[in-house]
Design a protein around this motif. Structure first.
Motif, PDB file in Angstrom:
ATOM      1  N   VAL A  76      -6.498 -53.863 -12.471  1.00 57.41           N
ATOM      2  CA  VAL A  76      -6.346 -53.157 -12.934  1.00 57.41           C
ATOM      3  C   VAL A  76      -5.347 -52.073 -12.438  1.00 57.41           C
ATOM      4  N   TRP A  77      -4.960 -51.738 -11.126  1.00 58.41           N
ATOM      5  CA  TRP A  77      -4.734 -50.951 -10.731  1.00 58.41           C
ATOM      6  C   TRP A  77      -3.730 -51.915  -8.771  1.00 58.41           C
ATOM      7  N   GLU A  78      -3.250 -53.283  -9.531  1.00 54.82           N
ATOM      8  CA  GLU A  78      -2.713 -53.637  -8.632  1.00 54.82           C
ATOM      9  C   GLU A  78      -0.850 -53.551  -8.392  1.00 54.82           C
ATOM     10  N   GLN A  79      -0.560 -52.812  -9.551  1.00 55.48           N
ATOM     11  CA  GLN A  79       0.714 -52.860  -9.011  1.00 55.48           C
ATOM     12  C   GLN A  79       0.890 -50.853  -9.027  1.00 55.48           C
ATOM     13  N   HIS A  80      -0.584 -50.220  -9.276  1.00 52.88           N
ATOM     14  CA  HIS A  80       0.109 -48.848  -9.605  1.00 52.88           C
ATOM     15  C   HIS A  80      -0.027 -47.859  -8.360  1.00 52.88           C
ATOM     16  N   PRO A  81       0.242 -46.912  -7.865  1.00 51.12           N
ATOM     17  CA  PRO A  81       0.516 -46.373  -6.592  1.00 51.12           C
ATOM     18  C   PRO A  81       0.183 -46.180  -6.033  1.00 51.12           C
ATOM     19  N   ILE A  82      -1.740 -45.708  -6.838  1.00 53.89           N
ATOM     20  CA  ILE A  82      -2.819 -44.908  -6.285  1.00 53.89           C
ATOM     21  C   ILE A  82      -3.334 -46.955  -6.108  1.00 53.89           C
ATOM     22  N   HIS A  83      -3.393 -47.885  -5.436  1.00 52.37           N
ATOM     23  CA  HIS A  83      -3.646 -49.090  -5.679  1.00 52.37           C
ATOM     24  C   HIS A  83      -4.852 -49.314  -5.813  1.00 52.37           C
ATOM     25  N   ASP A  84      -6.250 -48.354  -5.306  1.00 55.50           N
ATOM     26  CA  ASP A  84      -7.834 -48.560  -4.429  1.00 55.50           C
ATOM     27  C   ASP A  84      -8.147 -47.480  -6.005  1.00 55.50           C
ATOM     28  N   GLY A 143       4.440 -45.775 -11.840  1.00 59.20           N
ATOM     29  CA  GLY A 143       4.838 -45.941 -10.305  1.00 59.20           C
ATOM     30  C   GLY A 143       6.336 -47.051 -10.452  1.00 59.20           C
ATOM     31  N   ASP A 144       7.304 -46.992  -9.431  1.00 59.17           N
ATOM     32  CA  ASP A 144       8.367 -47.630  -9.696  1.00 59.17           C
ATOM     33  C   ASP A 144       7.792 -49.239  -8.915  1.00 59.17           C
ATOM     34  N   ASP A 189      12.316 -44.379 -23.117  1.00 60.31           N
ATOM     35  CA  ASP A 189      13.223 -44.349 -22.502  1.00 60.31           C
ATOM     36  C   ASP A 189      13.614 -43.780 -20.923  1.00 60.31           C
ATOM     37  N   ARG A 190      14.306 -44.530 -20.204  1.00 57.32           N
ATOM     38  CA  ARG A 190      13.999 -43.836 -18.569  1.00 57.32           C
ATOM     39  C   ARG A 190      15.035 -42.847 -18.416  1.00 57.32           C
ATOM     40  N   THR A 191      14.306 -42.052 -17.512  1.00 57.26           N
ATOM     41  CA  THR A 191      15.242 -40.646 -17.638  1.00 57.26           C
ATOM     42  C   THR A 191      16.182 -40.984 -16.501  1.00 57.26           C
ATOM     43  N   GLU A 192      16.581 -40.273 -15.971  1.00 55.32           N
ATOM     44  CA  GLU A 192      17.683 -40.176 -14.062  1.00 55.32           C
ATOM     45  C   GLU A 192      16.528 -38.817 -13.346  1.00 55.32           C
ATOM     46  N   ARG A 193      15.533 -38.962 -14.203  1.00 56.96           N
ATOM     47  CA  ARG A 193      14.755 -37.994 -13.071  1.00 56.96           C
ATOM     48  C   ARG A 193      13.608 -38.797 -13.000  1.00 56.96           C
ATOM     49  N   TYR A 194      13.043 -38.490 -11.340  1.00 56.01           N
ATOM     50  CA  TYR A 194      12.208 -39.530 -10.829  1.00 56.01           C
ATOM     51  C   TYR A 194      11.058 -38.124  -9.967  1.00 56.01           C
ATOM     52  N   GLU A 195      10.019 -39.062  -9.103  1.00 55.73           N
ATOM     53  CA  GLU A 195       9.418 -37.625  -8.301  1.00 55.73           C
ATOM     54  C   GLU A 195       9.116 -38.434  -7.230  1.00 55.73           C
ATOM     55  N   GLY A 207       0.094 -42.286   3.459  1.00 60.01           N
ATOM     56  CA  GLY A 207       1.368 -42.444   4.744  1.00 60.01           C
ATOM     57  C   GLY A 207       2.017 -42.946   4.041  1.00 60.01           C
ATOM     58  N   LYS A 208       2.383 -43.412   2.443  1.00 57.57           N
ATOM     59  CA  LYS A 208       3.680 -44.691   1.820  1.00 57.57           C
ATOM     60  C   LYS A 208       3.663 -43.883   0.928  1.00 57.57           C
ATOM     61  N   ARG A 209       5.359 -43.533   0.512  1.00 57.76           N
ATOM     62  CA  ARG A 209       6.193 -43.460  -0.076  1.00 57.76           C
ATOM     63  C   ARG A 209       5.853 -43.597  -1.768  1.00 57.76           C
ATOM     64  N   VAL A 210       6.035 -42.948  -2.594  1.00 53.55           N
ATOM     65  CA  VAL A 210       5.414 -43.500  -3.737  1.00 53.55           C
ATOM     66  C   VAL A 210       6.604 -42.843  -4.538  1.00 53.55           C
ATOM     67  N   VAL A 211       6.767 -43.322  -5.831  1.00 57.38           N
ATOM     68  CA  VAL A 211       8.460 -42.853  -6.447  1.00 57.38           C
ATOM     69  C   VAL A 211       7.763 -43.069  -7.591  1.00 57.38           C
ATOM     70  N   HIS A 212       7.374 -41.793  -9.028  1.00 56.18           N
ATOM     71  CA  HIS A 212       7.333 -41.921  -9.552  1.00 56.18           C
ATOM     72  C   HIS A 212       8.746 -42.231 -11.092  1.00 56.18           C
ATOM     73  N   LEU A 213       8.914 -42.698 -11.239  1.00 55.44           N
ATOM     74  CA  LEU A 213      10.141 -43.010 -12.557  1.00 55.44           C
ATOM     75  C   LEU A 213       9.702 -41.687 -13.863  1.00 55.44           C
ATOM     76  N   VAL A 214      10.016 -41.216 -14.549  1.00 56.48           N
ATOM     77  CA  VAL A 214       9.796 -40.275 -15.573  1.00 56.48           C
ATOM     78  C   VAL A 214      10.391 -41.072 -17.163  1.00 56.48           C
ATOM     79  N   TYR A 215      10.060 -41.749 -17.748  1.00 60.69           N
ATOM     80  CA  TYR A 215      10.354 -41.723 -18.872  1.00 60.69           C
ATOM     81  C   TYR A 215      10.228 -41.241 -20.210  1.00 60.69           C
TER      82      TYR A 215
END
Length: 182
Positions: free
Chosen positions: A36-44, A133-134, A149-155, A161-169
């Motif tokens: 369920v979580w294999e591609q999710h930024p919070i993978h655990d 998650g990107d 639609d994917r916007t230009e915004r992200y968080e 300890g790892k960088r997490v990028v969330h794209l905003v749709y």
């Protein structure tokens, strides 16, 4: 009028109802599958303590749902409305925190659920946002398939300890009315 963030929503095959403490074990059974979580930024989130924190946050925040398959009354996942915010274009709500059991994937349940949630939200808001998650290509593809639609915004954030990028749709009320779920 304000958006009711915890109605009971019915589709042909699903019932979405407000999440309760009594749903914890049935939902953990779904969430405990690492797939369920294999591609999710919070993978655990399949780990008990990580899931429990996520579940507690959903209960505290309000807007969280148990997703129930009508054919057997089984909890097969969860989703949530975020807080309604207002920007220059009107009221905005986020739909997210969604997961479904792998045995439900590819059966059209996610679009069915999102259609009901979007129809409900657009009675009161102008825009619905989604954060993903990107590297969560499964969710990104699912959002694009329902007309987001994917916007230009992200968080940017960090997890373990790892960088997490969330794209905003996003989907506007007008795009929804003309889109694939209309």
């Amino acid at each position: 009028m304000a958006l009711d963030r915890q109605p009971v929503l019915e589709t042909e095959r699903l019932r979405l109802r407000p999440l309760t403490e009594d749903d914890r074990e049935a939902l953990f059974e779904v969430a405990s599958d690492p797939a369920v979580w294999e591609q999710h930024p919070i993978h655990d989130r399949w780990r008990r303590e990580v899931f429990d924190a996520f579940f507690d946050e959903g209960l505290a925040a309000g807007g969280a749902f148990a997703v129930i398959r009508k054919s057997d009354e089984r909890i097969v996942g969860s989703t949530r409305y975020g807080e309604v915010e207002t920007d220059e274009e009107g009221d905005v709500v986020e739909i997210g925190w969604t997961f479904l059991a792998p045995y439900c994937w590819g059966k059209g349940l996610n679009p069915e659920m999102k259609q009901a949630m979007l129809e409900h939200a657009f009675k009161e808001v102008a825009i619905v946002e989604f954060r993903v998650g990107d590297t969560n290509y499964r969710s990104r593809n699912a959002l694009e398939a329902i007309g987001a639609d994917r916007t230009e915004r992200y968080e940017l954030g960090r997890y373990q300890g790892k960088r997490v990028v969330h794209l905003v749709y996003e989907i506007t009320r007008e795009d929804f009315e003309a889109g694939p779920l209309a």
